[in-house]
Write an enzyme that holds these catalytic residues in place. Structure first.
Site, PDB file in Angstrom:
ATOM      1  CE1 TYR A 145      -3.850   2.014  -0.228  1.00 21.59           C
ATOM      2  CE2 TYR A 145      -3.228   2.928   1.894  1.00 21.59           C
ATOM      3  CZ  TYR A 145      -4.015   2.957   0.766  1.00 21.59           C
ATOM      4  OH  TYR A 145      -4.961   3.932   0.624  1.00 21.59           O
TER       5      TYR A 145
ATOM      6  CE  LYS B  20      -7.842   3.391   2.431  1.00 21.05           C
ATOM      7  NZ  LYS B  20      -6.854   4.470   2.574  1.00 21.05           N
TER       8      LYS B  20
END
Length: 545
Positions: free
Chosen positions: A91, A164
């Site tokens: 991420y 996410k």
């Protein structure tokens, strides 16, 4: 049931070398896998060794994304074992390069839905093709107009939706077979993409608001009808659309905007944690926001609401906040204020020389804030001069440089500790190493939304809540701040990312409990903790009958 290569190519079913001899016989896998049967633990150990051998973040991320595309269960087994180490790779900040170079790196759509505003008639077909026969309970959707701190990236922003959702699963145990990443291609205003033959989105500028909002309305109505237990997460929408969309749907569907609400929740949790350490009260704080965009205003709104929840009058609470943007301190006579900014804009009559307050330094000197939060994406903006000026007027300055990736952070944690002689209570938007100063080791909390949104989502899904309310958001923040150990010298204002799976459960139980308390649960919940634990998925291979 799928067989042979069709089974191996399904990332939700593939077990690779962990298929048993009986399964290999039954599902046509004899001879197309190496003969040895391995456990998932051995596979994960081998995968981790492969990650460690890669020389840089780019290579590590490519390996991990390839694993994700081939075998979801193994990927999450590995990720859940090494959350703190791997999150910056899969991420933020590692994801930024993948977004910038999405067309060059593209290999597989990774089960995402690519929607195009040019073809609204294809929307339902596209979602059905992407979801297949899966029962979707969570969608992360972006239009990629304001990705992280790097701006408008059009269709490339699908990576942010995928990333996410990875965190949702690793942190909170959301079943990866029940999630759907979605990107809405509404065009892009980044000229370099429009000129790039490798750009995979539509090559035209962003569409006008009338067409845009009609398309989003169509999307919301469609997915809520298709997936009756859906929780929807908005991600990285632009300043002009984010708050409008949240306000448009928040009282109709269970929706959440991470940039507005998530950043607000984690910042509130960090401030409450800091106040636990300092022993001070929220009602006595002066808050200066540097960067009054979607995230900055979202944080201010959440902190202000907390003051009201603690018994303060709304108008009185609003007077505790000062917003500084690129034009300096925001005043109520400015013509270009957004509705979110206008609520907190100040009167020029409050200051002897209001026209001079065009810089952060001037504002800090005039206001003497006790809390300074940065969402400006202006690297190094919290200078030594500014920090020392702030620290001269408060015993325990609360300073949160939240912009990311690294080069956009307003300050480094080690500088903030040193410039304030260890008095600053610091949280950063990026991972920061502990800081040693005069015999004390200061742990630096990361104000990472991942500390909040996975547990919040798990709580909403566990109760099948029909809305996400302010109270549910507030209890999420308090459940995090309550974990802070205020008695230890150098304690962090937020719990560590390494313990994310544990306190995601804590957040989920608090949120689901509040949903039930408010009568918003659409399924019967006799025991909140049991409902949360039943909902959590673990990365273990299923047995095929």
């Amino acid at each position: 049931m799928k067989t042979g290569y069709e089974l191996l190519n399904d990332p939700f079913l593939n077990k690779g070398t962990a298929f048993t001899q009986e399964e290999r016989k039954k599902f046509g896998l004899v001879g197309i896998l190496p003969p040895v049967v391995q456990t998932i633990e051995l596979q994960a150990a081998r995968a981790y060794e492969n990650v460690q051998r890669r020389e840089n973040v780019t290579e590590k991320r490519h390996y991990l994304m390839n694993l994700f595309s081939r075998n979801r269960t193994l990927f999450f087994c590995l990720f859940s074992q090494h959350v703190q180490e791997l999150m910056p790779i899969v991420y933020d900040p590692g994801i930024a390069e993948s977004i910038r170079n999405y067309g060059e790196f593209f290999m597989t759509p990774q089960n995402a839905a690519y929607l195009t505003a040019d073809h609204p008639e294809e929307m339902e077909e596209a979602i059905r093709n992407a979801a297949g026969d899966r029962d979707i309970e969570l969608i992360v959707v972006t239009d990629a107009q304001a990705i992280l701190g790097i701006g408008d990236w059009g269709t490339n922003g699908v990576s942010i939706s995928t990333g996410k959702l990875m965190v949702y699963t690793a942190a909170a145990g959301i079943d990866p077979a029940k999630v759907l990443p979605v990107v809405i291609d509404a065009g892009t205003d980044r000229q370099s993409l429009l000129d790039d033959p490798l750009y995979l989105g539509f090559h035209h500028h962003r569409i006008g608001d009338e067409q845009y909002y009609a398309y989003i309305d169509q999307f919301m109505e469609l997915v809520e009808r298709m997936f009756p237990h859906l929780y929807l997460h908005f991600e990285d929408f632009g300043r002009g659309h984010a708050a409008v969309l949240l306000n448009r749907y928040v009282n109709r569907y269970p929706v959440f905007n991470d940039d507005i609400e998530g950043t607000g929740i984690i910042s509130l949790a960090g401030i409450l944690g800091a106040l636990r350490i300092s022993g001070e009260k929220l009602a006595n704080q002066k808050y200066l926001c540097f960067g009054a965009g979607t995230a900055g205003c979202g944080i201010v709104k959440r902190i202000c609401q907390e003051m009201v929840d603690q018994g303060m009058d709304v108008k009185e609470a609003q007077q505790h906040f000062y917003l500084v943007d690129k034009q300096g301190l925001l005043f109520d006579d400015m013509q270009d204020l957004t509705p979110e900014q206008a609520v907190f804009a100040r009167s020029r009559e409050e200051f002897a020389d209001a026209d001079a307050l065009t810089t952060l330094a001037a504002a800090v000197k005039a206001i003497h804030p006790t809390i300074l939060v940065g969402t400006s994406t202006q690297g190094g903006a919290f200078t030594e001069e500014i920090v020392k000026e702030m620290a001269a007027h408060t015993a325990r300055p609360i300073i949160f440089p939240l912009s990311n990736p690294t080069e956009l952070a307003e300050a480094k944690a080690e500088d903030l500790i040193r410039w304030t002689e260890g008095r600053a209570l610091v949280a950063t938007g990026i991972p920061s190493a502990p800081v040693s100063y005069k015999g004390v080791t200061y742990e630096i909390g990361q104000a990472n939304n991942a500390l909040i949104y996975p547990g919040l989502g798990l709580g909403v899904i566990s109760a099948d809540a029909k809305l996400v309310t302010d109270r549910m958001i507030s209890v999420a923040a308090h459940s995090i701040s309550d974990i802070v150990d205020a008695s230890r010298a150098g304690a962090a204002v937020l719990p560590p990312v390494s313990e994310l799976p544990e306190f995601s459960r804590t957040v989920a139980i608090a949120v689901a409990g509040e949903a039930v308390k408010e009568g918003l649960n659409r399924r019967t919940v006799d025991n909140v903790a049991d409902a949360v634990d039943t909902q959590r998925w673990s990365p273990t291979y299923r047995e095929f009958a």
